[in-house]
Design a protein around this motif. Structure first.
Motif, mmCIF file in Angstrom:
data_model
loop_
_atom_site.group_PDB
_atom_site.id
_atom_site.type_symbol
_atom_site.label_atom_id
_atom_site.label_comp_id
_atom_site.label_asym_id
_atom_site.label_seq_id
_atom_site.Cartn_x
_atom_site.Cartn_y
_atom_site.Cartn_z
ATOM 1 N N HIS A 45 0.812 -1.218 0.000
ATOM 2 C CA HIS A 45 0.000 0.000 0.000
ATOM 3 C C HIS A 45 0.849 1.272 0.000
ATOM 4 O O HIS A 45 0.454 2.282 -0.572
ATOM 5 C CB HIS A 45 -0.957 0.005 1.193
ATOM 6 N N THR A 46 1.997 1.223 0.640
ATOM 7 C CA THR A 46 2.832 2.425 0.757
ATOM 8 C C THR A 46 4.014 2.426 -0.208
ATOM 9 O O THR A 46 4.740 3.413 -0.281
ATOM 10 C CB THR A 46 3.405 2.546 2.184
ATOM 11 N N LEU A 47 4.246 1.347 -0.904
ATOM 12 C CA LEU A 47 5.392 1.129 -1.794
ATOM 13 C C LEU A 47 6.718 1.030 -1.035
ATOM 14 O O LEU A 47 7.767 0.879 -1.634
ATOM 15 C CB LEU A 47 5.500 2.203 -2.884
ATOM 16 N N ASN A 48 6.670 1.082 0.282
ATOM 17 C CA ASN A 48 7.894 1.013 1.074
ATOM 18 C C ASN A 48 8.538 -0.370 0.999
ATOM 19 O O ASN A 48 9.740 -0.488 0.787
ATOM 20 C CB ASN A 48 7.610 1.373 2.534
ATOM 21 N N LEU A 49 7.760 -1.422 1.159
ATOM 22 C CA LEU A 49 8.307 -2.772 1.177
ATOM 23 C C LEU A 49 8.916 -3.140 -0.172
ATOM 24 O O LEU A 49 10.020 -3.672 -0.251
ATOM 25 C CB LEU A 49 7.218 -3.772 1.571
ATOM 26 N N ARG A 50 8.221 -2.813 -1.238
ATOM 27 C CA ARG A 50 8.697 -3.168 -2.581
ATOM 28 C C ARG A 50 9.953 -2.380 -2.968
ATOM 29 O O ARG A 50 10.829 -2.891 -3.652
ATOM 30 C CB ARG A 50 7.582 -2.923 -3.598
ATOM 31 N N THR A 51 10.062 -1.152 -2.514
ATOM 32 C CA THR A 51 11.226 -0.337 -2.886
ATOM 33 C C THR A 51 12.382 -0.460 -1.893
ATOM 34 O O THR A 51 13.406 0.194 -2.057
ATOM 35 C CB THR A 51 10.831 1.144 -3.028
ATOM 36 N N SER A 52 12.216 -1.305 -0.879
ATOM 37 C CA SER A 52 13.291 -1.506 0.101
ATOM 38 C C SER A 52 14.217 -2.663 -0.267
ATOM 39 O O SER A 52 15.121 -3.003 0.497
ATOM 40 C CB SER A 52 12.690 -1.750 1.491
ATOM 41 N N ASN A 53 14.000 -3.284 -1.409
ATOM 42 C CA ASN A 53 14.900 -4.333 -1.884
ATOM 43 C C ASN A 53 16.160 -3.683 -2.446
ATOM 44 O O ASN A 53 16.084 -2.715 -3.194
ATOM 45 C CB ASN A 53 14.236 -5.173 -2.984
ATOM 46 N N GLU A 54 17.315 -4.234 -2.069
ATOM 47 C CA GLU A 54 18.582 -3.711 -2.580
ATOM 48 C C GLU A 54 19.627 -4.817 -2.585
ATOM 49 O O GLU A 54 19.402 -5.899 -2.039
ATOM 50 C CB GLU A 54 19.057 -2.523 -1.751
ATOM 51 N N PHE A 55 20.757 -4.539 -3.221
ATOM 52 C CA PHE A 55 21.835 -5.516 -3.272
ATOM 53 C C PHE A 55 23.160 -4.825 -3.044
ATOM 54 O O PHE A 55 23.291 -3.613 -3.189
ATOM 55 C CB PHE A 55 21.848 -6.267 -4.606
ATOM 56 N N ASP A 56 24.153 -5.639 -2.668
ATOM 57 C CA ASP A 56 25.510 -5.156 -2.473
ATOM 58 C C ASP A 56 26.464 -6.230 -2.973
ATOM 59 O O ASP A 56 26.215 -7.428 -2.774
ATOM 60 C CB ASP A 56 25.772 -4.863 -0.996
ATOM 61 N N VAL A 57 27.514 -5.803 -3.635
ATOM 62 C CA VAL A 57 28.543 -6.718 -4.115
ATOM 63 C C VAL A 57 29.861 -6.307 -3.472
ATOM 64 O O VAL A 57 30.243 -5.144 -3.532
ATOM 65 C CB VAL A 57 28.673 -6.676 -5.662
ATOM 66 N N ASP A 58 30.508 -7.279 -2.834
ATOM 67 C CA ASP A 58 31.843 -7.038 -2.283
ATOM 68 C C ASP A 58 32.686 -8.283 -2.523
ATOM 69 O O ASP A 58 32.256 -9.185 -3.243
ATOM 70 C CB ASP A 58 31.787 -6.651 -0.801
ATOM 71 N N GLU A 59 33.864 -8.343 -1.923
ATOM 72 C CA GLU A 59 34.739 -9.482 -2.203
ATOM 73 C C GLU A 59 34.190 -10.791 -1.656
ATOM 74 O O GLU A 59 34.630 -11.863 -2.058
ATOM 75 C CB GLU A 59 36.155 -9.237 -1.691
ATOM 76 N N ASP A 60 33.191 -10.737 -0.769
ATOM 77 C CA ASP A 60 32.571 -11.953 -0.249
ATOM 78 C C ASP A 60 31.449 -12.462 -1.146
ATOM 79 O O ASP A 60 30.986 -13.580 -0.977
ATOM 80 C CB ASP A 60 32.027 -11.717 1.162
#
Length: 98
Positions: A45-60
């Motif tokens: 309803h607020t678009l908060n949950l759907r737009t809170s997905n993110e990713f990170d790439v590091d040496e691990d």
């Protein structure tokens, strides 16, 4: 008798290979976030949950996450927030680096 060898190009070879792996993880991470946004099975309803997905790439490696505090609660209720997309991203990376 002395034998001289020039290995100056070896470091660049490994750096190029490292960048190719990082680039592939970035592409898969970006696709995973889009996958989760498009295929989440909850009403946002607020678009908060759907737009809170993110990713990170590091040496691990690659990390996919949802930064909304209640994301795990929504998944525990049986809705897909990020878990399905994360599994599909993992499968894709395994296929790429076989």
């Amino acid at each position: 008798m002395d034998v001289e060898s020039d290995f100056s190009d070896v470091e660049k070879y490994f750096e190029d290979g490292k960048w190719e792996v990082q680039k592939a993880m970035i592409d898969v991470g970006d696709a995973g976030v889009k996958d989760a946004e498009e295929n989440g099975t909850f009403q946002d309803h607020t678009l908060n949950l759907r737009t809170s997905n993110e990713f990170d790439v590091d040496e691990d490696g690659l990390t996919l996450q949802n930064t909304a505090e209640y994301a795990s609660y929504v998944e525990a209720k049986g809705f897909e927030v990020l878990s399905g997309a994360a599994l599909r991203a993992e499968k894709k990376l395994k296929e790429m680096f076989k």
